[in-house]
Design an enzyme around this catalytic site. Structure first.
Site, short mmCIF file in Angstrom:
data_model
loop_
_atom_site.label_atom_id
_atom_site.label_comp_id
_atom_site.label_asym_id
_atom_site.label_seq_id
_atom_site.Cartn_x
_atom_site.Cartn_y
_atom_site.Cartn_z
N ASN A 112 63.16 26.38 61.94
CA ASN A 112 61.88 26.89 62.42
C ASN A 112 60.79 25.96 61.91
O ASN A 112 60.51 25.94 60.72
CB ASN A 112 61.68 28.32 61.88
CG ASN A 112 60.28 28.84 62.12
OD1 ASN A 112 59.55 28.32 62.98
ND2 ASN A 112 59.90 29.87 61.39
N LYS B 71 57.66 26.07 62.53
CA LYS B 71 56.36 26.73 62.37
C LYS B 71 55.26 25.89 63.05
O LYS B 71 55.53 25.24 64.04
CB LYS B 71 56.06 26.98 60.89
CG LYS B 71 57.23 27.62 60.15
CD LYS B 71 56.86 28.19 58.83
CE LYS B 71 58.11 28.66 58.12
NZ LYS B 71 57.86 29.59 57.06
N HIS C 78 59.39 37.19 63.52
CA HIS C 78 59.33 36.48 62.24
C HIS C 78 58.29 37.18 61.35
O HIS C 78 57.28 37.68 61.84
CB HIS C 78 58.93 35.01 62.48
CG HIS C 78 59.07 34.17 61.26
ND1 HIS C 78 58.10 34.14 60.28
CD2 HIS C 78 60.07 33.36 60.83
CE1 HIS C 78 58.50 33.33 59.31
NE2 HIS C 78 59.70 32.85 59.62
N GLU D 77 56.03 36.12 59.51
CA GLU D 77 54.65 35.60 59.61
C GLU D 77 53.96 36.20 60.83
O GLU D 77 52.76 36.45 60.82
CB GLU D 77 54.67 34.06 59.66
CG GLU D 77 54.95 33.48 58.28
CD GLU D 77 55.64 32.15 58.27
OE1 GLU D 77 55.66 31.45 59.31
OE2 GLU D 77 56.20 31.79 57.20
N GLU E 65 65.57 37.83 56.59
CA GLU E 65 64.64 36.94 55.89
C GLU E 65 63.78 37.77 54.93
O GLU E 65 62.72 38.28 55.33
CB GLU E 65 63.75 36.22 56.90
CG GLU E 65 64.50 35.32 57.85
CD GLU E 65 63.64 34.16 58.31
OE1 GLU E 65 64.07 33.03 58.13
OE2 GLU E 65 62.53 34.41 58.81
N GLY F 177 59.36 30.48 52.15
CA GLY F 177 58.36 29.48 51.76
C GLY F 177 57.99 29.53 50.29
O GLY F 177 57.01 28.92 49.87
N SER G 75 63.89 29.94 51.91
CA SER G 75 64.03 28.83 50.95
C SER G 75 65.43 28.22 50.93
O SER G 75 65.95 27.85 49.86
CB SER G 75 63.62 29.29 49.54
OG SER G 75 62.25 29.66 49.54
#
Ligand code: PEP
Length: 255
Positions: A13, A15, A99, A101, A171, A177, A217
């Site tokens: 991904n 982003k 996701h 985010e 996730e 991240g 990560s």
């Protein structure tokens, strides 16, 4: 639960990183590095603007292109949105849905995730449906409750046939991240729980076929430990997928 053999999926991904020019140079390096990886599905999800170039570069290779988001609508007055049909026409095979985010910054709910998943399936795309708990959920012992709620409100609302065409990604938000990867045991326990939700809702056969990716990560130095867990059917990689060499060594972790 007895394990069925499931083909691994190694997905990146990107982003909101990489221009068209950067996409080109990254893929020119990446594609030859993974050309021999025959026993897994490889996906990269660049920003919308780089999808067409990525599709062109990946044509005839073993790497498929995905998008990072999709509208629930077919068409209409939905400024700024991109439909599943448009993504399929552009050459996408996959799309990331829900996701964290998007859930956090764009207030996507489980219901939106369900609608986007259906839209993706309707256009023949494979949705990668993401879910995961916040750090405070885990600290408060609420991980399973949160995962169950996200499962039932999202993929749990599909029919069995629709469910058989999705991928899921676990996730944990505290691992995305942050450099704080879940231990292989923590990831496997969450995957087992998601699979048990799938078994309750759709039956054991569907549950055993479901491929669940781990994301959070993932790096070249932790991929082996994670993938040693039978429950992990692949990975969804953010930061480390931006570098061709590091994503290639994740894809090729066995060799
Ligand atoms: C992600 O964006 O889905 C992700 C897992 O990011 P990272 O690998 O950087 O934690």
């Amino acid at each position: 639960m007895t394990m069925a053999k499931r083909r691994r999926v190694m997905a990146g991904n990107w982003k909101m990183y990489k221009t068209i020019a950067e996409t080109r140079s990254c893929l020119e390096l990446f594609l030859p590095l993974v050309a021999e990886a025959k026993d897994c599905d490889i996906v990269i999800a660049p920003p919308f603007t780089a999808i067409a170039s990525a599709v062109e570069l990946c044509a005839g290779s073993n790497v498929a292109v995905g998008a990072q988001n999709v509208s629930w609508g077919k068409d209409g007055a939905l400024t700024g949105e991109v439909s599943a049909g448009m993504l399929a026409e552009a050459g996408c095979k996959y799309v990331i849905v829900g996701h964290s985010e998007r859930r956090h910054f764009f207030h996507e709910t489980d219901d939106m995730v369900a609608r986007k998943t259906l839209a993706a399936l309707g256009a023949g795309l494979t949705p990668i449906v993401c879910m995961g708990e916040m750090p405070e959920d885990r600290e408060g012992g609420l991980t399973e409750e949160v995962l169950r709620r996200q499962f039932l409100g999202g993929p749990g609302s599909l029919t069995g046939e629709e469910f058989s065409r999705i991928l899921m990604a676990y996730e944990p938000i505290w691992a995305i991240g942050t450099g704080r990867v879940a231990t292989p045991e923590i990831a496997a326990a969450a995957h087992r729980f998601i699979r048990s939700c799938a078994a309750e809702q759709f039956g054991m056969e569907h549950a055993l076929r479901l491929r669940i990716l781990y994301g959070g990560s993932v790096k070249p130095d932790n991929i082996k430990g994670l993938m040693a867990q039978e429950e992990l059917d692949g990975v969804l990689v953010g930061g480390a997928s931006l570098d061709a060499t590091s994503f290639a060594s994740i894809v090729n972790y066995t060799s």
